[in-house]
Design an enzyme around this catalytic site. Structure first.
Site, short mmCIF file in Angstrom:
data_model
loop_
_atom_site.label_atom_id
_atom_site.label_comp_id
_atom_site.label_asym_id
_atom_site.label_seq_id
_atom_site.Cartn_x
_atom_site.Cartn_y
_atom_site.Cartn_z
N ALA A 33 -5.12 2.52 -6.64
CA ALA A 33 -4.84 3.88 -7.12
C ALA A 33 -3.51 3.86 -7.86
CB ALA A 33 -4.84 4.90 -5.97
N GLU A 36 2.20 5.40 -12.58
CA GLU A 36 3.34 4.88 -13.36
C GLU A 36 4.39 4.18 -12.49
OE1 GLU A 36 4.91 7.69 -16.34
OE2 GLU A 36 2.92 8.60 -16.19
N HIS A 38 3.74 2.24 -9.93
CA HIS A 38 3.28 0.85 -9.81
C HIS A 38 3.52 0.09 -11.12
CE1 HIS A 38 0.52 2.71 -6.66
NE2 HIS A 38 1.10 1.73 -5.99
N GLN A 65 -3.47 -0.45 8.85
CA GLN A 65 -2.26 0.39 8.82
C GLN A 65 -2.57 1.89 8.84
OE1 GLN A 65 -1.12 -1.38 4.90
NE2 GLN A 65 -0.29 0.65 4.47
N GLY A 159 8.20 -0.78 -3.76
CA GLY A 159 8.90 0.45 -4.14
C GLY A 159 9.78 0.94 -3.01
N GLN A 165 9.32 0.84 5.22
CA GLN A 165 8.42 -0.31 5.01
C GLN A 165 9.18 -1.46 4.33
OE1 GLN A 165 4.26 -0.13 3.38
NE2 GLN A 165 5.26 -0.61 1.46
N SER A 197 3.24 9.04 -6.20
CA SER A 197 2.53 8.50 -5.04
C SER A 197 1.03 8.61 -5.30
CB SER A 197 2.89 9.34 -3.81
OG SER A 197 1.96 9.12 -2.77
O1 PAF Z 1 2.85 0.16 0.18
C1 PAF Z 1 1.64 -0.15 0.18
O2 PAF Z 1 0.89 0.11 -0.76
C2 PAF Z 1 1.08 -0.86 1.39
O3 PAF Z 1 1.67 -0.43 2.58
C3 PAF Z 1 1.15 -2.40 1.29
C4 PAF Z 1 2.60 -2.88 1.25
C5 PAF Z 1 0.42 -2.87 0.05
C6 PAF Z 1 0.49 -3.04 2.51
O4 PAF Z 1 -0.85 -2.66 2.62
#
Ligand code: PAF
Length: 292
Positions: A33, A36, A38, A65, A159, A165, A197
């Site tokens: 998904a 910008e 990413h 997760q 990010g 994270q 997001s």
């Molecule tokens: O930030 C994310 O998109 C996810 O938590 C990751 C780091 C790809 C792990 O699934």
């Protein structure tokens, strides 16, 4: 002129292992998904890899997760669009494995009998996001460790929007001596400040306006940080309380390492302000640096 290349797409571990990759290998793990924000991470990856190196993008919506009541099933999956962005940003390899490929013995959810080894994230995973989403960071670190093992990057880019994270992945890479440089990139924002997001696409027009309150509250805290933590917190809460569409989960002012702050930190020292809130049924997070 935008230069487009066609990335190689690997769907399995065997496909990935069969690809020739030149070093350095720079890796951007995602759940797809792509937006910008990413694209910025991929641009940074291309710069770090140079013309000889390899940029690897992974797209994998990691079931481990997500909690039982979270949005795993409705999480946006936009593979064709993601491939276009990957091509535009000069990605060399897209690794998009299936769930079975990543978890051949089944997904080792909490409470499910499994012999699989998973990554225990330590106490930093019990606060903030971890307190609201039990097991979330065990899932994140486990999949990131597996992806690191498969992709074998020199550098991995994440990010700062997911600040906790990023801190935990840095800690894992250092504590487990993985020899991977973990790079954080500042959050990309819409013109009104809303952090980009993948979950923003759940918001309707009214919620989209309400969601911009989060970054306004963080900026209010930033502006008052020189007056101490209580003043900064009060300023942010004033903004949040003025928007009834926001259901606050937490507003936290912390050290840069997510530790506790005194009310009046050393002048010139740095911290972080983090927020999590629900807008409608969508849970959003954001954070900004603080200077005291
Ligand atoms: O930030 C994310 O998109 C996810 O938590 C990751 C780091 C790809 C792990 O699934």
């Amino acid at each position: 002129m935008t230069v487009r290349t066609t990335p190689a797409v690997a769907r399995s571990r065997a496909d990935l292992a069969g690809l020739q990759v030149g070093g350095p290998v720079v890796f951007v793990p995602t759940m797809g998904a792509l937006h910008e924000g990413h694209a910025r991470l991929l641009q940074m990856a291309r710069e770090r890899a140079g013309t000889e190196g390899t940029v690897v993008l992974s797209i994998f919506v990691n079931p481990l997760q997500f909690g039982p009541d979270e949005d795993l099933d409705r999480y946006p999956r936009t593979f064709e669009g993601d491939l276009e962005i990957a091509a535009t940003e000069g990605v060399d390899v897209v690794f998009a494995p299936t769930v079975v490929e990543m978890y051949p013995d089944g997904v080792p959810h909490e409470g499910v009998v499994s012999e699989a080894v998973t990554v225990q994230p330590g106490p930093l995973a019990d606060v903030l996001e971890g307190a609201s989403r039990p097991g979330h960071f065990r899932g994140v670190l486990t999949v990131v460790a597996k992806l690191f093992g498969l992709v074998r990057p020199d550098v991995a880019i994440f990010g700062e929007k997911d600040y906790q994270q990023l801190a935990l992945i840095r800690r894992m890479a250092s504590d487990l001596c993985l020899g991977i440089e973990v790079v954080g990139v500042a959050t990309d924002r819409e013109t009104d400040g809303l952090a980009r997001s993948s979950r923003n696409r759940y918001l309707d027009d009214e919620q989209r306006q309400q969601a911009a309150t989060l970054s306004r509250a963080l900026r209010a805290a930033q502006d008052r940080a020189a007056h101490g933590v209580p003043a900064a917190r009060w300023a942010a809460m004033k903004v949040l309380r003025a928007e009834p569409g926001i259901e606050l989960d937490y507003l936290a002012l912390t050290t840069t390492g997510l530790g506790e702050l005194p009310d009046y930190p050393e002048p010139g020292s740095e911290g972080r302000v983090l927020v999590a809130a629900r807008v409608g049924t969508t849970r959003l997070i954001d954070n900004l640096p603080l200077s005291f």
